[in-house]
Design a protein around this motif. Structure first.
Motif, PDB file in Angstrom:
ATOM      1  N   LYS A   1      50.413  89.771  62.037  1.00  0.00           N
ATOM      2  CA  LYS A   1      50.332  90.105  63.364  1.00  0.00           C
ATOM      3  C   LYS A   1      49.794  90.975  61.686  1.00  0.00           C
ATOM      4  CE  LYS A   1      51.492  93.325  66.721  1.00  0.00           C
ATOM      5  NZ  LYS A   1      51.839  93.455  67.736  1.00  0.00           N
ATOM      6  N   ASP A   2      49.460  92.490  61.494  1.00  0.00           N
ATOM      7  CA  ASP A   2      49.818  93.041  60.843  1.00  0.00           C
ATOM      8  C   ASP A   2      49.716  92.826  58.926  1.00  0.00           C
ATOM      9  OD1 ASP A   2      48.827  95.452  62.396  1.00  0.00           O
ATOM     10  OD2 ASP A   2      50.593  95.254  62.893  1.00  0.00           O
ATOM     11  N   ASN A   3      49.158  91.559  58.739  1.00  0.00           N
ATOM     12  CA  ASN A   3      49.310  90.835  57.428  1.00  0.00           C
ATOM     13  C   ASN A   3      50.715  90.378  56.981  1.00  0.00           C
ATOM     14  OD1 ASN A   3      48.195  90.379  54.977  1.00  0.00           O
ATOM     15  ND2 ASN A   3      49.532  91.524  53.301  1.00  0.00           N
ATOM     16  N   LYS A   4      51.953  89.833  58.341  1.00  0.00           N
ATOM     17  CA  LYS A   4      52.729  89.692  58.023  1.00  0.00           C
ATOM     18  C   LYS A   4      52.889  88.808  58.966  1.00  0.00           C
ATOM     19  CE  LYS A   4      54.937  93.047  55.281  1.00  0.00           C
ATOM     20  NZ  LYS A   4      55.182  92.833  54.241  1.00  0.00           N
ATOM     21  N   LEU A   5      53.126  87.555  58.056  1.00  0.00           N
ATOM     22  CA  LEU A   5      53.711  85.644  59.175  1.00  0.00           C
ATOM     23  C   LEU A   5      54.336  86.303  60.042  1.00  0.00           C
ATOM     24  CD1 LEU A   5      53.090  82.895  59.617  1.00  0.00           C
ATOM     25  CD2 LEU A   5      54.737  82.472  57.795  1.00  0.00           C
ATOM     26  N   GLU A   6      54.214  86.298  61.480  1.00  0.00           N
ATOM     27  CA  GLU A   6      54.622  86.302  63.063  1.00  0.00           C
ATOM     28  C   GLU A   6      55.493  84.918  63.012  1.00  0.00           C
ATOM     29  OE1 GLU A   6      54.051  89.308  66.136  1.00  0.00           O
ATOM     30  OE2 GLU A   6      52.331  87.345  66.026  1.00  0.00           O
ATOM     31  N   SER A   7      54.608  83.907  63.320  1.00  0.00           N
ATOM     32  CA  SER A   7      54.915  82.403  63.565  1.00  0.00           C
ATOM     33  C   SER A   7      54.338  81.438  63.050  1.00  0.00           C
ATOM     34  CB  SER A   7      54.725  82.581  65.418  1.00  0.00           C
ATOM     35  OG  SER A   7      53.151  82.559  65.143  1.00  0.00           O
TER      36      SER A   7
ATOM     37  N   MET B   1      56.753  87.320  55.667  1.00  0.00           N
ATOM     38  CA  MET B   1      56.020  87.115  54.695  1.00  0.00           C
ATOM     39  C   MET B   1      54.480  87.628  54.359  1.00  0.00           C
ATOM     40  SD  MET B   1      57.495  83.567  52.703  1.00  0.00           S
ATOM     41  CE  MET B   1      56.410  84.253  50.908  1.00  0.00           C
ATOM     42  N   SER B   2      54.850  87.993  53.514  1.00  0.00           N
ATOM     43  CA  SER B   2      52.518  88.785  53.796  1.00  0.00           C
ATOM     44  C   SER B   2      51.553  87.094  53.132  1.00  0.00           C
ATOM     45  CB  SER B   2      52.630  89.628  52.349  1.00  0.00           C
ATOM     46  OG  SER B   2      52.082  89.030  51.123  1.00  0.00           O
ATOM     47  N   LYS B   3      50.448  87.914  53.554  1.00  0.00           N
ATOM     48  CA  LYS B   3      49.510  86.971  53.349  1.00  0.00           C
ATOM     49  C   LYS B   3      49.224  86.219  51.762  1.00  0.00           C
ATOM     50  CE  LYS B   3      46.351  87.633  56.816  1.00  0.00           C
ATOM     51  NZ  LYS B   3      44.707  87.571  57.602  1.00  0.00           N
ATOM     52  N   ASP B   4      49.357  87.587  51.297  1.00  0.00           N
ATOM     53  CA  ASP B   4      48.637  87.258  49.796  1.00  0.00           C
ATOM     54  C   ASP B   4      50.544  86.787  48.634  1.00  0.00           C
ATOM     55  OD1 ASP B   4      50.391  89.406  50.024  1.00  0.00           O
ATOM     56  OD2 ASP B   4      50.429  89.846  47.553  1.00  0.00           O
ATOM     57  N   ALA B   5      51.729  86.394  50.084  1.00  0.00           N
ATOM     58  CA  ALA B   5      52.825  85.812  49.154  1.00  0.00           C
ATOM     59  C   ALA B   5      53.129  84.251  50.140  1.00  0.00           C
ATOM     60  CB  ALA B   5      54.260  86.552  49.708  1.00  0.00           C
ATOM     61  N   ILE B   6      52.631  84.333  50.765  1.00  0.00           N
ATOM     62  CA  ILE B   6      52.144  82.889  51.037  1.00  0.00           C
ATOM     63  C   ILE B   6      51.120  81.998  50.437  1.00  0.00           C
ATOM     64  CG2 ILE B   6      51.012  81.560  53.454  1.00  0.00           C
ATOM     65  CD1 ILE B   6      53.556  82.433  54.487  1.00  0.00           C
TER      66      ILE B   6
ATOM     67  N   ASN C   1      43.501  85.549  61.435  1.00  0.00           N
ATOM     68  CA  ASN C   1      44.929  85.643  62.175  1.00  0.00           C
ATOM     69  C   ASN C   1      45.864  84.710  61.534  1.00  0.00           C
ATOM     70  OD1 ASN C   1      45.118  89.054  62.004  1.00  0.00           O
ATOM     71  ND2 ASN C   1      44.402  88.725  63.815  1.00  0.00           N
ATOM     72  N   THR C   2      45.449  83.443  62.533  1.00  0.00           N
ATOM     73  CA  THR C   2      45.263  82.381  61.921  1.00  0.00           C
ATOM     74  C   THR C   2      45.801  81.436  60.992  1.00  0.00           C
ATOM     75  OG1 THR C   2      46.232  82.042  63.963  1.00  0.00           O
ATOM     76  CG2 THR C   2      46.256  80.159  63.010  1.00  0.00           C
ATOM     77  N   TRP C   3      46.147  80.945  59.989  1.00  0.00           N
ATOM     78  CA  TRP C   3      45.797  80.574  58.975  1.00  0.00           C
ATOM     79  C   TRP C   3      46.728  78.585  59.497  1.00  0.00           C
ATOM     80  CZ3 TRP C   3      48.228  82.320  54.347  1.00  0.00           C
ATOM     81  CH2 TRP C   3      46.352  83.828  53.535  1.00  0.00           C
ATOM     82  N   TYR C   4      45.471  77.602  58.608  1.00  0.00           N
ATOM     83  CA  TYR C   4      46.188  76.147  59.092  1.00  0.00           C
ATOM     84  C   TYR C   4      46.485  75.741  57.610  1.00  0.00           C
ATOM     85  CZ  TYR C   4      43.984  77.051  64.058  1.00  0.00           C
ATOM     86  OH  TYR C   4      44.009  77.412  64.536  1.00  0.00           O
ATOM     87  N   TYR C   5      47.464  74.628  58.171  1.00  0.00           N
ATOM     88  CA  TYR C   5      48.028  74.318  56.407  1.00  0.00           C
ATOM     89  C   TYR C   5      48.377  72.095  56.924  1.00  0.00           C
ATOM     90  CZ  TYR C   5      48.186  77.729  53.840  1.00  0.00           C
ATOM     91  OH  TYR C   5      48.387  79.277  52.731  1.00  0.00           O
ATOM     92  N   TRP C   6      48.217  71.852  55.967  1.00  0.00           N
ATOM     93  CA  TRP C   6      48.775  70.164  56.636  1.00  0.00           C
ATOM     94  C   TRP C   6      49.976  69.889  55.715  1.00  0.00           C
ATOM     95  CZ3 TRP C   6      43.955  72.479  58.269  1.00  0.00           C
ATOM     96  CH2 TRP C   6      43.392  71.588  58.675  1.00  0.00           C
TER      97      TRP C   6
END
Length: 172
Positions: free
Chosen positions: A163-169, A123-128, A146-151
């Motif tokens: 990576k390249d605006n797509k969720l990798e892991s 998923m892209s960052k904007d979709a996330i 390149n890393t976002w944190y959520y709770w």
């Protein structure tokens, strides 16, 4: 005056009373404002989902709280200490708008994930952001990271790596 807006991200709420202090420097009415449901600006991924594009009516802005109505219930979106790097106005602008979000640019699988508040690989960052909301600013200072944190709660976090605006892991 009450104004109609649409939610711009999925959010989670809890049945928890929030009210303003009626002596709050004249920012509130003398009776104070009251909400039966609370959403925190950290947008913990637990509770009941308030879906993207929900029609809401903004009823009152306090120093750190946005009061609004949804389905004849009063909600409070509270700016927490973890969101001290963004103003209440900034939180308002990224959370509410007078237009619904169009999902047409996304494929059917991504649309389904967004509407169900799911986060999926590629998923892209904007979709996330639409699906999960904005990452809390105290751990993700910029959306360019390149890393976002959520709770999901005060002690359970996830790291989303891109990576390249797509969720990798996703790491717990």
């Amino acid at each position: 005056m009450k104004t109609t807006y649409y939610t711009q991200v999925n959010m989670w709420y809890h049945k928890k009373v929030t009210q303003t202090d009626p002596t709050n420097d004249g920012l509130t009415h003398s009776k104070g404002e009251y909400a039966e449901y609370t959403i925190y600006s950290t947008n913990y991924n637990n509770g009941t989902l308030l879906p993207l594009n929900s029609e809401v009516t903004i009823t009152y802005l306090d120093r750190n709280i946005i009061f609004f109505e949804y389905n004849n219930k009063v909600f409070a979106l509270k700016r927490t200490n973890h969101s001290k790097h963004i103003s209440l106005e900034g939180i308002f602008k990224r959370t509410f708008a007078t237009q619904k979000i169009s999902l047409e640019k996304y494929d059917a699988l991504t649309q389904h994930s967004i509407l169900n508040a799911e986060v999926k690989q590629d998923m892209s960052k904007d979709a996330i952001i639409l699906s999960r909301g904005y990452p809390p600013e105290h751990r993700t200072r910029t959306l360019d990271a390149n890393t976002w944190y959520y709770w999901s709660s005060t002690h359970n976090k996830q790291a989303l790596s891109f990576k390249d605006n797509k969720l990798e892991s996703i790491r717990d």
